[in-house]
Scaffold this active site. Sequence first.
Site, PDB file in Angstrom:
ATOM      1  N   SER A 140     -24.483  26.535 -31.851  1.00 35.60           N
ATOM      2  CA  SER A 140     -25.449  27.622 -31.715  1.00 35.60           C
ATOM      3  C   SER A 140     -24.970  28.588 -30.645  1.00 35.60           C
ATOM      4  O   SER A 140     -24.190  28.207 -29.759  1.00 35.60           O
ATOM      5  CB  SER A 140     -26.808  27.048 -31.301  1.00 35.60           C
ATOM      6  OG  SER A 140     -27.712  28.072 -30.946  1.00 35.60           O
ATOM      7  N   TYR A 153     -32.624  22.242 -26.080  1.00 34.54           N
ATOM      8  CA  TYR A 153     -31.720  22.627 -27.160  1.00 34.54           C
ATOM      9  C   TYR A 153     -30.402  23.175 -26.602  1.00 34.54           C
ATOM     10  O   TYR A 153     -29.321  22.764 -27.020  1.00 34.54           O
ATOM     11  CB  TYR A 153     -32.400  23.672 -28.044  1.00 34.54           C
ATOM     12  CG  TYR A 153     -31.612  24.066 -29.271  1.00 34.54           C
ATOM     13  CD1 TYR A 153     -31.492  23.192 -30.346  1.00 34.54           C
ATOM     14  CD2 TYR A 153     -31.007  25.309 -29.364  1.00 34.54           C
ATOM     15  CE1 TYR A 153     -30.792  23.557 -31.491  1.00 34.54           C
ATOM     16  CE2 TYR A 153     -30.306  25.684 -30.496  1.00 34.54           C
ATOM     17  CZ  TYR A 153     -30.198  24.802 -31.552  1.00 34.54           C
ATOM     18  OH  TYR A 153     -29.489  25.166 -32.671  1.00 34.54           O
TER      19      TYR A 153
END
Length: 258
Positions: A140, A153
């Site tokens: 990501s 995250y």
Amino acid sequence: MSIIDLKGKVAVVTGASQGLGEALAIRLDKEGCKVAVCDINIEGAKAVASKLKDSVAIAVDVTKYDQCENAAKIVLEKWGKVDILVSNAAIVKSGDIFSLSPEAFKLVTDINLNGYFNTVKAFAPSMLEKKSGSIIQINSKSGRKGSFKNGAYASSKFGGVGLTQSLALEFAESGVRVNCICPGNLLNSPLWVNSLFKQYAQNQGITEEQVREKYINQVPMKRSCEYSDIEDVMVFLASDYSSYMTGQAINVTGGQQM
């Protein structure tokens, strides 16, 4: 037709019962791969596998190493090799450090980082034995810079980049390459539409429409990242066209992260 030839390659995709993982599995099938559709949701995995020409659905909780090891055994017994491993299984639990529980932080890390470790540990030996293969983690942009009220995250994804680089060094002389793709925000995906817009609107005190506008405005190209953007880079990394690339974290962010 693609000039890249993946016909006959054996590919494994984790977290492949829906969303991005499903799209990646379908794309690999279109490229001529045999595809192992792995997911904790076995019914969803079976539904995806039923759409593919040569596939198998396998129940895998990536936080359990024995399940990853069993999946590798099934794939090797069925096809005799693994050429492409796509570690895609991941979750998001957003919130600042005070609202996010230790249990939620641990769960995100267990799936996104420990799950990546377990998957590679189970599948890499057969790749190393035949001295070829491409391991691709779906990471990501949050693995490249901090993410507002999304520390669990981001932490797990930062760790994924570190693990990718470390494994690339371990495997460099064996012919097995390890890279990761760092997508931008998939604003049109079910994950965002059904979950993240609501999470971010709540923890940022704005409407879901304002969340979308905020994230689009952060992208120089002024559009959402789409599944096809990630698929194209995955196919490139899976192929011999990227044979001199390992240890890379490739941004697919419309210029948001450079």
